[in-house]
Motif scaffolding. Structure first.
Motif, PDB file in Angstrom:
ATOM      1  N   GLY A 240      28.284 -17.390  48.499  1.00  0.00           N
ATOM      2  CA  GLY A 240      28.604 -15.964  48.874  1.00  0.00           C
ATOM      3  C   GLY A 240      29.331 -15.762  49.808  1.00  0.00           C
ATOM      4  O   GLY A 240      30.254 -16.333  50.281  1.00  0.00           O
ATOM      5  N   MET A 241      29.498 -14.298  50.067  1.00  0.00           N
ATOM      6  CA  MET A 241      30.444 -13.964  50.957  1.00  0.00           C
ATOM      7  C   MET A 241      29.897 -13.022  52.040  1.00  0.00           C
ATOM      8  O   MET A 241      30.345 -12.179  52.991  1.00  0.00           O
ATOM      9  N   GLY A 242      28.453 -13.263  52.398  1.00  0.00           N
ATOM     10  CA  GLY A 242      27.772 -12.425  53.341  1.00  0.00           C
ATOM     11  C   GLY A 242      27.337 -10.929  52.900  1.00  0.00           C
ATOM     12  O   GLY A 242      26.127 -10.630  53.085  1.00  0.00           O
ATOM     13  N   MET A 243      28.574 -10.463  52.487  1.00  0.00           N
ATOM     14  CA  MET A 243      28.241  -8.733  52.083  1.00  0.00           C
ATOM     15  C   MET A 243      27.619  -8.882  50.476  1.00  0.00           C
ATOM     16  O   MET A 243      27.056  -7.968  50.088  1.00  0.00           O
ATOM     17  N   GLY A 244      28.064 -10.008  49.743  1.00  0.00           N
ATOM     18  CA  GLY A 244      27.474 -10.127  48.379  1.00  0.00           C
ATOM     19  C   GLY A 244      27.791 -11.296  47.759  1.00  0.00           C
ATOM     20  O   GLY A 244      28.113 -12.304  48.625  1.00  0.00           O
ATOM     21  N   THR A 245      27.602 -11.592  46.574  1.00  0.00           N
ATOM     22  CA  THR A 245      27.488 -12.963  45.927  1.00  0.00           C
ATOM     23  C   THR A 245      29.026 -13.294  45.538  1.00  0.00           C
ATOM     24  O   THR A 245      29.453 -14.413  45.892  1.00  0.00           O
ATOM     25  N   ALA A 246      29.852 -12.422  45.062  1.00  0.00           N
ATOM     26  CA  ALA A 246      31.108 -12.625  44.648  1.00  0.00           C
ATOM     27  C   ALA A 246      31.876 -11.244  44.327  1.00  0.00           C
ATOM     28  O   ALA A 246      31.132 -10.263  44.373  1.00  0.00           O
ATOM     29  N   ILE A 247      33.024 -11.286  44.273  1.00  0.00           N
ATOM     30  CA  ILE A 247      33.850 -10.035  43.893  1.00  0.00           C
ATOM     31  C   ILE A 247      34.499 -10.066  42.356  1.00  0.00           C
ATOM     32  O   ILE A 247      34.914 -11.227  41.834  1.00  0.00           O
ATOM     33  N   ALA A 248      34.145  -8.930  41.748  1.00  0.00           N
ATOM     34  CA  ALA A 248      34.458  -8.964  40.165  1.00  0.00           C
ATOM     35  C   ALA A 248      35.629  -9.020  40.046  1.00  0.00           C
ATOM     36  O   ALA A 248      36.428  -8.409  41.138  1.00  0.00           O
ATOM     37  N   ALA A 249      36.259  -9.280  38.799  1.00  0.00           N
ATOM     38  CA  ALA A 249      37.600  -9.127  38.296  1.00  0.00           C
ATOM     39  C   ALA A 249      37.696  -8.111  37.405  1.00  0.00           C
ATOM     40  O   ALA A 249      36.909  -8.188  36.544  1.00  0.00           O
ATOM     41  N   GLY A 250      38.815  -7.581  37.381  1.00  0.00           N
ATOM     42  CA  GLY A 250      39.121  -6.896  36.294  1.00  0.00           C
ATOM     43  C   GLY A 250      40.325  -5.473  36.586  1.00  0.00           C
ATOM     44  O   GLY A 250      41.119  -5.705  37.366  1.00  0.00           O
ATOM     45  N   GLU A 251      39.949  -4.746  35.764  1.00  0.00           N
ATOM     46  CA  GLU A 251      40.941  -3.442  36.063  1.00  0.00           C
ATOM     47  C   GLU A 251      40.403  -2.316  37.145  1.00  0.00           C
ATOM     48  O   GLU A 251      39.325  -1.933  37.439  1.00  0.00           O
ATOM     49  N   GLN A 252      41.248  -2.225  37.964  1.00  0.00           N
ATOM     50  CA  GLN A 252      41.150  -1.220  39.085  1.00  0.00           C
ATOM     51  C   GLN A 252      41.925  -0.007  38.699  1.00  0.00           C
ATOM     52  O   GLN A 252      42.879   0.275  38.111  1.00  0.00           O
ATOM     53  N   ASN A 253      41.095   1.291  39.242  1.00  0.00           N
ATOM     54  CA  ASN A 253      41.598   2.193  39.180  1.00  0.00           C
ATOM     55  C   ASN A 253      41.503   3.493  40.613  1.00  0.00           C
ATOM     56  O   ASN A 253      40.629   2.718  40.948  1.00  0.00           O
ATOM     57  N   PHE A 254      42.264   4.355  40.701  1.00  0.00           N
ATOM     58  CA  PHE A 254      41.889   5.264  41.783  1.00  0.00           C
ATOM     59  C   PHE A 254      42.020   6.643  41.302  1.00  0.00           C
ATOM     60  O   PHE A 254      43.118   7.107  40.807  1.00  0.00           O
ATOM     61  N   ILE A 255      41.093   7.354  41.576  1.00  0.00           N
ATOM     62  CA  ILE A 255      41.023   8.857  41.295  1.00  0.00           C
ATOM     63  C   ILE A 255      40.901   9.546  42.732  1.00  0.00           C
ATOM     64  O   ILE A 255      39.792   9.331  43.202  1.00  0.00           O
ATOM     65  N   PRO A 256      41.894  10.295  43.094  1.00  0.00           N
ATOM     66  CA  PRO A 256      41.773  10.970  44.545  1.00  0.00           C
ATOM     67  C   PRO A 256      40.465  11.671  44.538  1.00  0.00           C
ATOM     68  O   PRO A 256      40.032  12.384  43.427  1.00  0.00           O
ATOM     69  N   PRO A 257      40.114  12.040  45.623  1.00  0.00           N
ATOM     70  CA  PRO A 257      38.948  13.034  45.837  1.00  0.00           C
ATOM     71  C   PRO A 257      39.367  14.402  45.406  1.00  0.00           C
ATOM     72  O   PRO A 257      40.490  14.852  45.663  1.00  0.00           O
ATOM     73  N   THR A 258      38.487  15.185  45.115  1.00  0.00           N
ATOM     74  CA  THR A 258      38.562  16.667  44.584  1.00  0.00           C
ATOM     75  C   THR A 258      38.049  17.590  45.972  1.00  0.00           C
ATOM     76  O   THR A 258      38.268  18.694  46.037  1.00  0.00           O
ATOM     77  N   ARG A 259      37.052  16.809  46.667  1.00  0.00           N
ATOM     78  CA  ARG A 259      36.482  17.615  47.811  1.00  0.00           C
ATOM     79  C   ARG A 259      36.474  16.456  49.158  1.00  0.00           C
ATOM     80  O   ARG A 259      35.923  15.118  48.791  1.00  0.00           O
TER      81      ARG A 259
END
Length: 652
Positions: A240-259
């Motif tokens: 583990g990592m203390g906060m969770g079991t592991a970090i997932a791998a794959g595609e990241q995206n970013f959509i800026p906030p609208t509010r």
């Protein structure tokens, strides 16, 4: 768009992760007799298990993913849900019993009904994704790190609860495991069309795009250590990592906030559901909020209160957080909703139920950060150094007996040093530490002072045999830095790091020690490739130019003076760039008269500046246009020194 280099794209990504899937890990050692004794002592020092943790972590289970591996579109693993299946029974000698117990509770994964109308998917990633049901849709809270696990979580919810559209997404704070998977739950076109709100704390986009720009390469390399991304998931490796079991791998995206939410008490109503926000800026993240849902009597503490002591300064590197402000935010949350909340859920770990439980939990979380802050400052003002404070500071017994503030992630030790650093900086006040020799020069002098490498080996070996792994590690570290070919020092150092990793309760410390041992024995692992990131498109070009300035090699620049203009195609933003005195300056909105002007999309400009794309080839392909001569730009490109992700850590 050009394909930028691996190191540059890592800088432009907010996280850069691969799952720690099982793999061969040669030369791992058993726990020594001293480590077995340390584990037994640690077990005796543990408080009695709190049966509520297992109850809360398993309550409301609905279903999990039908396969043990969630896969990316090309078939590669995104998350191995069975990666922690080895955590059964009593702790082995190679794992601290407290950390083992924490992960035995944490490993529960799948879709859960927290209370009617509130659901979570836990352990499909390092973090949780939460869903609030409205009459006509879903509110999604913190859509994980990557698209694949966020999409799988939402598919599970729609299959087992209700197939409704997403009406809003809430980002609780500016770390990528809480927004990077957003494209798995919403279509960016629906956000652009106003069909879906994206709600976040004020300053969210700036915080996201700034944290990893300047120090991204160093943070990226150190993240491999902190999260143990190359360690096998087994009792001698990644637990583990203390906060969770592991970090997932794959595609990241970013959509800026609208509010963006700007003040405590601000209320947003989504399809009849009121959400009341509390600002918690500068606590666990630069921008963060907690919130309360009156209809559900549910309080979200985001990442300001979880099931572990958190980091005042994360060991991957980041600005020091404000422990006093953190404690004040939890005091305010207690005052606002402590007598109302019947369920508390967070962005990591499991929820808590019952008002009495919640009030005690919030008080203990607050007290842990306040105690570390206040007592570090007290000792600091009495003249103690960071190392002295860290060595002797312990939480009061009532807090040590609370499993939710034990050091599975952050520790009292490095958090105390962080508080000192926030007030006093790096210098501990001891004149000998004001201007010490750098590591290699110091190591060579130390080895000579001990009487040579053989004498160092005897001293380090004796310390190891006595179970003093901190001292054997320090000695052997100097042997390696004095001579990287000194194989006996390397073996002693790797073995020392390994035993230290086995003994520590902090998953982060464990990962750092065991990754250090792994690299000493077999060298750094091959790093995963990275493609262009959606985050790069959201990062202001001026911020990226500021980073480019940090890659200038002053020896190559010499006394060269040059000037040119850059224009980002599409928005037409202009930047005047000058070089003089080995200092690169870019001025937004300024045009240097008579200087060459290069116009191109932002990725093309970056590709040219980093030598990944020939300027004339880009112009010939219609990707860029130039007025004037390309010579100043080409000159600058030759002066830039791109950082690399594989810089040495455990050897010089």
């Amino acid at each position: 768009m050009p394909i930028l280099s691996r190191s540059l794209m890592t800088i432009l990504m907010v996280s850069y992760a691969m799952p720690a899937l099982a793999q061969d890990a040669p030369l791992q050692r058993d726990a020594t007799a001293a480590t077995k004794q340390a584990q037994a002592a640690a077990a005796r020092d543990l408080p009695p298990p709190d049966p509520r943790d297992r109850d809360f972590a398993s309550r409301g289970f609905i279903a999990t993913w039908p396969e043990r591996i969630i896969r990316q579109d090309d078939g590669r693993p995104s998350m191995d849900l069975g990666g922690n299946d080895f955590i059964e029974g009593d702790a082995p000698d190679t794992v601290n019993p407290g950390l083992w117990r924490h992960n035995s509770v944490l490993r529960n994964e799948g879709l859960y009904e927290v209370v009617p109308g509130l659901y979570q998917v836990r352990n499909f990633d390092n973090s949780n994704i939460s869903f609030v049901e409205t009459p006509n849709g879903w509110i999604v809270i913190d859509p994980l790190t990557v698209t694949e696990v966020a999409r799988s979580s939402f598919d599970l919810l729609r299959q087992h609860v209700a197939n409704k559209p997403v009406l809003a997404v809430i980002y609780t704070h500016s770390h990528s495991d809480h927004f990077g998977g957003v494209a798995g739950v919403v279509d960016p076109a629906d956000v652009a069309a106003g069909k879906v709100q994206i709600i976040a704390p004020e300053g969210f986009t700036d915080a996201v795009t700034s944290e990893w720009v300047m120090a991204g390469n160093a943070m990226g390399r150190r993240s491999f250590y902190q999260f143990g991304l190359f360690l096998p998931r087994d009792p001698r490796g990644h637990v583990g990592m203390g906060m969770g079991t592991a970090i997932a791998a794959g595609e990241q995206n970013f959509i800026p906030p609208t509010r963006e939410i700007s003040h405590t008490g601000e209320t947003v109503t989504i399809d009849g559901i009121d959400i009341v926000f509390q600002m918690a800026q500068g606590t666990e993240a630069p921008v963060e909020f907690n919130f309360y849902i009156p209809a559900l009597k549910a309080l979200s503490t985001a990442e300001t209160a979880t099931s572990t002591l958190h980091n005042i300064q994360t060991l991957r590197g980041a600005e020091v957080r404000d422990a006093k402000a953190w404690a004040q935010a939890l005091t305010e949350a207690q005052r606002m909703w402590g007598d109302k909340a019947q369920v508390l859920f967070a962005s990591h770990h499991w929820p808590r139920f019952g008002n009495d439980t919640i009030r005690t939990y919030l008080a203990h979380q607050r007290d842990a950060y306040k105690y570390i802050h206040d007592q570090t400052v007290r000792r600091m003002n009495m003249g103690e150094t960071p190392a002295e404070i860290a060595e002797h500071l312990r939480l009061p017994q009532a807090l040590r007996d609370d499993w939710s503030v034990r050091g599975f992630y952050g520790t009292v030790s490095h958090n105390a040093k962080a508080v000192y650093d926030r007030y006093m900086g790096w210098y501990d006040g001891i004149p000998a530490n004001l201007n010490p020799h750098p590591p290699v020069a110091r190591a060579k002098r130390l080895v000579d002072a001990l009487g040579g490498a053989e004498a160092l080996h005897r001293a380090a070996g004796a310390a190891f045999a006595a179970g003093d792994y901190r001292w054997s590690a320090e000695l052997a570290h100097n042997g390696v830095f004095a001579d990287p070919a000194d194989m006996q020092s390397r073996r002693l150092l790797a073995d020392s790091y390994e035993q230290l990793g086995y003994q520590t309760e902090s998953a982060v410390w464990r990962n750092i020690y065991l990754t250090g041992a792994r690299e000493l024995r077999q060298g750094p692992d091959a790093y995963p490739s990275a493609g262009p990131s959606a985050l790069a498109q959201a990062t202001p070009f001026g911020d990226l130019l500021d980073f480019v300035a940090t890659t200038l090699d002053p020896e190559r620049a010499g006394d060269t003076r040059l000037a040119f203009n850059l224009v980002t195609a599409g928005d037409g933003k202009q930047f005047g760039v000058t070089l003089g005195n080995a200092v690169l300056v870019s001025e937004a909105g300024h045009v240097i008269a008579g200087a060459p002007t290069l116009t191109a999309p932002k990725p093309v400009l970056l590709g040219i500046l980093y030598g990944q794309l020939d300027i004339n080839a880009a112009i010939g392909a219609g990707q860029a246009s130039l007025t004037g001569e390309e010579a100043p730009i080409a000159q600058l490109v030759a002066m830039l020194d791109m950082p690399q992700l594989d810089f040495a850590i455990v050897e010089p």
